[in-house]
Structure formats: C-alpha cells, structure tokens
Design an enzyme around this catalytic site. Sequence first.
Site, PDB file in Angstrom:
ATOM      1  CG  ASP A 147       5.749   8.759  28.612  1.00 38.58           C
ATOM      2  OD1 ASP A 147       5.824   9.012  27.902  1.00 38.58           O
ATOM      3  OD2 ASP A 147       5.684   7.620  29.921  1.00 38.58           O
ATOM      4  CG  ASN A 155       7.224   0.710  18.679  1.00 37.27           C
ATOM      5  OD1 ASN A 155       5.666   1.183  18.654  1.00 37.27           O
ATOM      6  ND2 ASN A 155       7.372   2.408  18.839  1.00 37.27           N
ATOM      7  CG  HIS A 160       7.896   1.571  14.645  1.00 41.78           C
ATOM      8  ND1 HIS A 160       7.779   2.007  15.875  1.00 41.78           N
ATOM      9  CD2 HIS A 160       9.261   0.763  14.650  1.00 41.78           C
ATOM     10  CE1 HIS A 160       9.386   2.456  15.959  1.00 41.78           C
ATOM     11  NE2 HIS A 160       9.709   1.643  15.376  1.00 41.78           N
ATOM     12  CG  ASP A 164       2.075   3.616  14.380  1.00 44.54           C
ATOM     13  OD1 ASP A 164       2.556   4.026  15.085  1.00 44.54           O
ATOM     14  OD2 ASP A 164       2.379   3.243  12.797  1.00 44.54           O
ATOM     15  CG  ASP A 190       4.849   6.803  25.153  1.00 48.34           C
ATOM     16  OD1 ASP A 190       5.705   7.872  25.183  1.00 48.34           O
ATOM     17  OD2 ASP A 190       5.232   5.831  25.776  1.00 48.34           O
TER      18      ASP A 190
END
Length: 196
Positions: A147, A155, A160, A164, A190
């Site tokens: 994680d 983000n 975002h 990504d 994530d």
Amino acid sequence: RPQEALEQFDVLLGLDPGEEDGTPSTWFNRVHPDDLRGFQLAIEAHLSRRTSLLQMKHRMRHSDGSWRWMLVRGIAVDDADGQPLRMAGSLSDITVSRRHEHRLRYDALHDSLTGLPNRAMFLERLERAMVKHKSDPATSCVVLFLDIDRFKLVNDTYSHAVGDRLLVALADRIARETRPADTVARLAGDEFTILL
C-alpha cells in the site's frame, strides 16, 4: 459443394473465384494446424451420426496470410443409400467477435490502468496455489500486500493524472522485479498484492 458455398468460401478467405476447387483437402489445407485434428474429429463424429450437427470454430488461412476465425455449421446430406454424399451448411467469419470475446475476458481479469491482474485473477491464482499446496505440501506460496503511504496526498497535490502515472510506474517496477510465475495484482486504488 454447391456453387453458392464455393463462392462464400472464396469471399470469406479473399480468394479469386475458382482459385480453390472446393474439395475437402483444399479446405483442410487452409485450417490452422492446431485446429485441424479437432476439426477432422468433429466431421468424423457427425458423419458417423454421433452428432446431429457439425458445429466447429476454427482458424483458416486468408489469402493475405492472416488467420481468421470461422464458425462452420453443417449437416450431412445423404445419397439414396443413406450414405453421406456432401455437407450442407454455412461458414461465417467470427474473427471480430472472437477478438471482442478475448478483450472482454482480458478486461474482466486485468486492471485497466496498469494492465496487471485484478482482484478476481489474483484470488483465482491464490486459490490454485492453495489447492496445489494441499495436494503437494512441499509447494508453498507467500502473499505480500503493498500500500502506498500518503498516496491521496499525491493525487490532491499534483492531480489524479500524476497519481495514475505513479501507479503505472510502480506496477511496472514491481512486475520487473518478480518472476514470471509470480502474480502481481492491483486490487484497488494504491493497493497491490504479490503472490510468490
């Protein structure tokens, strides 16, 4: 075969009219080697009355050299003595629908952003690994959970799109550092898992 069937065969395979004579051997010569035996067995089963209809999907070589998926449906037409004389049926090019089927199967098991296996495929492979371990206790597996700390901050701060790109880069790096037999999956957001 009737003339219409020959014309359909020629059109679907990009052949000039009359380029092929329509005999079974010319058909078999265009069937993909991996599909040929199954196709021949399906014909034999139908001609020996073990199946009421010939229905088979197989690849055939197009005149441009590519392989096209075909759906053959047919039924044997008997002579006066009840012996198979010829086949009547249809030939359909299903290449596009096969591509769509393949794409749907791929999409159902892969993450759209990273291309990694998704949760469904990960759980399927984990279950397989556990079954294998039960049948052979000498085999084992390890599950790692990854994680990204403070990913929401990436983000929120950079967008975002940047987040990504970070996920794609991380997925690529993890995949490069694992073995082909291992499974790296993106569960959501994530969260990644690795089955070793």
